[in-house]
Design an enzyme around this catalytic site. Structure first.
Site, PDB file in Angstrom:
ATOM      1  N   SER A 162       7.715  10.664  -1.966  1.00  0.00           N
ATOM      2  CA  SER A 162       7.236  11.875  -1.283  1.00  0.00           C
ATOM      3  C   SER A 162       6.425  11.513  -0.038  1.00  0.00           C
ATOM      4  O   SER A 162       6.422  12.241   0.944  1.00  0.00           O
ATOM      5  CB  SER A 162       6.406  12.751  -2.224  1.00  0.00           C
ATOM      6  OG  SER A 162       5.299  12.033  -2.746  1.00  0.00           O
ATOM      7  N   ASN A 167      -4.138   8.816   4.518  1.00  0.00           N
ATOM      8  CA  ASN A 167      -2.917   8.242   5.102  1.00  0.00           C
ATOM      9  C   ASN A 167      -2.839   8.331   6.618  1.00  0.00           C
ATOM     10  O   ASN A 167      -2.206   7.497   7.259  1.00  0.00           O
ATOM     11  CB  ASN A 167      -1.685   8.944   4.518  1.00  0.00           C
ATOM     12  CG  ASN A 167      -1.517   8.690   3.036  1.00  0.00           C
ATOM     13  OD1 ASN A 167      -1.846   7.620   2.548  1.00  0.00           O
ATOM     14  ND2 ASN A 167      -1.018   9.682   2.308  1.00  0.00           N
ATOM     15  N   ASP A 203     -10.229  -9.399   2.616  1.00  0.00           N
ATOM     16  CA  ASP A 203     -10.764 -10.637   2.036  1.00  0.00           C
ATOM     17  C   ASP A 203     -10.520 -11.745   3.052  1.00  0.00           C
ATOM     18  O   ASP A 203      -9.742 -11.561   3.993  1.00  0.00           O
ATOM     19  CB  ASP A 203     -10.187 -10.878   0.626  1.00  0.00           C
ATOM     20  CG  ASP A 203      -9.050 -11.887   0.537  1.00  0.00           C
ATOM     21  OD1 ASP A 203      -8.429 -12.180   1.561  1.00  0.00           O
ATOM     22  OD2 ASP A 203      -8.781 -12.368  -0.570  1.00  0.00           O
ATOM     23  N   HIS A 256       0.253   4.299  -2.537  1.00  0.00           N
ATOM     24  CA  HIS A 256      -0.073   5.641  -2.033  1.00  0.00           C
ATOM     25  C   HIS A 256       1.022   6.652  -2.365  1.00  0.00           C
ATOM     26  O   HIS A 256       0.749   7.851  -2.414  1.00  0.00           O
ATOM     27  CB  HIS A 256      -0.335   5.600  -0.517  1.00  0.00           C
ATOM     28  CG  HIS A 256      -1.729   5.167  -0.185  1.00  0.00           C
ATOM     29  ND1 HIS A 256      -2.533   5.863   0.703  1.00  0.00           N
ATOM     30  CD2 HIS A 256      -2.484   4.130  -0.635  1.00  0.00           C
ATOM     31  CE1 HIS A 256      -3.715   5.247   0.776  1.00  0.00           C
ATOM     32  NE2 HIS A 256      -3.696   4.199  -0.021  1.00  0.00           N
ATOM     33  N   ASP A 257       2.228   6.167  -2.582  1.00  0.00           N
ATOM     34  CA  ASP A 257       3.294   7.067  -3.015  1.00  0.00           C
ATOM     35  C   ASP A 257       3.113   7.433  -4.491  1.00  0.00           C
ATOM     36  O   ASP A 257       3.148   8.608  -4.860  1.00  0.00           O
ATOM     37  CB  ASP A 257       4.660   6.403  -2.805  1.00  0.00           C
ATOM     38  CG  ASP A 257       5.804   7.282  -3.297  1.00  0.00           C
ATOM     39  OD1 ASP A 257       5.773   8.501  -3.012  1.00  0.00           O
ATOM     40  OD2 ASP A 257       6.714   6.772  -3.960  1.00  0.00           O
ATOM     41  N   GLY A 305       3.743  11.090  -8.413  1.00  0.00           N
ATOM     42  CA  GLY A 305       4.492   9.995  -9.022  1.00  0.00           C
ATOM     43  C   GLY A 305       5.272   9.200  -7.987  1.00  0.00           C
ATOM     44  O   GLY A 305       5.262   9.512  -6.795  1.00  0.00           O
ATOM     45  N   HIS A 328      -6.085  -5.795  -2.702  1.00  0.00           N
ATOM     46  CA  HIS A 328      -6.887  -5.949  -1.477  1.00  0.00           C
ATOM     47  C   HIS A 328      -7.086  -7.410  -1.103  1.00  0.00           C
ATOM     48  O   HIS A 328      -7.793  -7.708  -0.153  1.00  0.00           O
ATOM     49  CB  HIS A 328      -8.240  -5.240  -1.626  1.00  0.00           C
ATOM     50  CG  HIS A 328      -8.148  -3.755  -1.463  1.00  0.00           C
ATOM     51  ND1 HIS A 328      -9.230  -2.915  -1.540  1.00  0.00           N
ATOM     52  CD2 HIS A 328      -7.083  -2.949  -1.196  1.00  0.00           C
ATOM     53  CE1 HIS A 328      -8.832  -1.664  -1.350  1.00  0.00           C
ATOM     54  NE2 HIS A 328      -7.540  -1.661  -1.152  1.00  0.00           N
ATOM     55  N   ARG A 375       0.818  -1.213   0.000  1.00  0.00           N
ATOM     56  CA  ARG A 375       0.000   0.000   0.000  1.00  0.00           C
ATOM     57  C   ARG A 375       0.858   1.273   0.000  1.00  0.00           C
ATOM     58  O   ARG A 375       0.500   2.275  -0.621  1.00  0.00           O
ATOM     59  CB  ARG A 375      -0.926  -0.033   1.222  1.00  0.00           C
ATOM     60  CG  ARG A 375      -1.969   1.066   1.255  1.00  0.00           C
ATOM     61  CD  ARG A 375      -3.076   0.702   2.237  1.00  0.00           C
ATOM     62  NE  ARG A 375      -3.996   1.806   2.391  1.00  0.00           N
ATOM     63  CZ  ARG A 375      -4.074   2.571   3.485  1.00  0.00           C
ATOM     64  NH1 ARG A 375      -3.267   2.349   4.508  1.00  0.00           N
ATOM     65  NH2 ARG A 375      -4.962   3.549   3.557  1.00  0.00           N
ATOM     66  N   ASP A 394       7.967   8.762  -6.146  1.00  0.00           N
ATOM     67  CA  ASP A 394       9.145   9.561  -5.789  1.00  0.00           C
ATOM     68  C   ASP A 394       9.442   9.573  -4.295  1.00  0.00           C
ATOM     69  O   ASP A 394      10.226  10.389  -3.807  1.00  0.00           O
ATOM     70  CB  ASP A 394       8.950  11.002  -6.273  1.00  0.00           C
ATOM     71  CG  ASP A 394       7.734  11.672  -5.621  1.00  0.00           C
ATOM     72  OD1 ASP A 394       7.028  11.001  -4.828  1.00  0.00           O
ATOM     73  OD2 ASP A 394       7.474  12.852  -5.898  1.00  0.00           O
TER      74      ASP A 394
END
Length: 319
Positions: A76, A94, A239, A66-67, A72, A194, A62, A74
């Site tokens: 961050s 987040n 799941d 999420h990055d 992009g 997921h 994840r 990177d």
């Protein structure tokens, strides 16, 4: 003559190292010359972390997702808040939700030690850790494209806007992924991530108490651990086999047992129904598409060449 050929060899090596250090094209072999032990080191730490806590596999996967959806791929997301950085860790999708940062810190420390200096970017560590997590939990492997560099900025605002919401319907999800250069097949395959991990009660409460496109027995079962009021941080599996990479996620959608609204949206009479059905009974097709979509996602707006930096601490920009 000999000295001339030695000089030519030196020039060639300098050029080769320069192109490795500042290549503008990602390659699976990026670290083979500069630090051949980098990838095995990442794999060892990820395997140990997942062995210690199976849930960590889904968490590390994840982090990469999420990055990549914000500025992009990177790294961050890994930057802590400062007077000049509005950390993405504090964005709604987040906050108190993304986890595994300490595993990334450990990887960074060990990799820099074994390489003798910071040569492996935090963005590449996220990409490799995601792949190694999937493999550790029985999923497919793929050649991770490498050579990303790390950003010197982050955007909490973009994280709030760009990351898909658990209450999105299918048209919103398709648009969200299209904005990142990803198509419907990528959407369904990547949502299959997921198959791993857990979700907080607050994200699916509305669905299990007021949803219509949901199996009644499943809703009743989920209500046992997710009360109508309070308990928003209580966890439920995304799941039934949340620590194993398999196709149960898709089988669940067909039975109207998707945990999040955005999960069930993939099988709700729309254009993605057919793909959900295919993945539910064809693990090979799912694994192949998932691997391809992960490579594609890992290419979103990457920093290469002289753009960005190789952070020595994934939480802070180099000064």
């Amino acid at each position: 003559m000999a000295s001339r050929s030695i000089f030519q060899l030196q020039v060639f090596l300098i050029f080769a190292l320069a192109t490795t250090a500042f290549s503008s094209v990602l390659s699976p072999y990026y670290y083979e010359k500069v630090c051949p032990k980098a990838l095995p080191t990442i794999k060892r730490i990820v395997e140990a972390a997942v062995y210690k806590e199976r849930r960590m596999g889904g968490s590390l996967l994840r982090l990469h997702f999420h990055d990549c959806f914000v500025q992009g791929c990177d790294a961050s997301l890994l930057l802590d808040a400062t007077s000049t950085i509005d950390s993405e860790k504090n964005a709604r999708p987040n906050l108190n939700s993304t986890r595994g940062f300490e595993v990334i810190d450990q990887i960074k420390k060990e990799v820099d030690k074994i390489c003798g200096r910071p040569v492996v970017s935090c963005a590449d560590i996220l990409a490799v850790a995601a792949r190694d997590s999937v493999v550790a939990l029985g999923g497919p492997s793929w050649k991770v494209q490498l050579g990303r560099r790390d950003s010197t900025t982050a955007s909490r605002n973009l994280a709030n806007v760009n990351l898909p919401s658990p209450i999105m319907d299918l048209p919103a999800l398709i648009k969200n992924f299209k904005n990142q250069g990803l198509n419907e097949r990528d959407l369904v395959a990547l949502s299959g991530g997921h198959t791993l991990g857990l979700s907080q009660c607050g994200l699916f409460k509305e669905r299990i108490y007021n949803g219509t496109n949901i199996d009644s027995g499943f809703a009743k079962e989920r209500r046992k651990t997710c009360p109508r009021t309070g308990g928003d941080t209580k966890l439920s599996p995304l799941d039934p086999t949340f620590a194993r990479f398999d196709t149960a996620y898709f089988s669940n959608l067909i039975k109207k047992k998707g945990l999040l609204e955005s999960d069930q949206a993939l099988f709700s009479g729309g254009s993605t129904d057919k793909l959900v059905k295919t993945y539910s009974y064809n693990p090979k097709a799912f694994s192949a598409d998932f691997a391809n979509s992960m490579i594609k996602m890992g290419n979103i707006k990457v920093l290469t060449g002289k753009r960005g930096q190789i952070r020595s601490n994934c939480r802070k920009v180099n000064h």
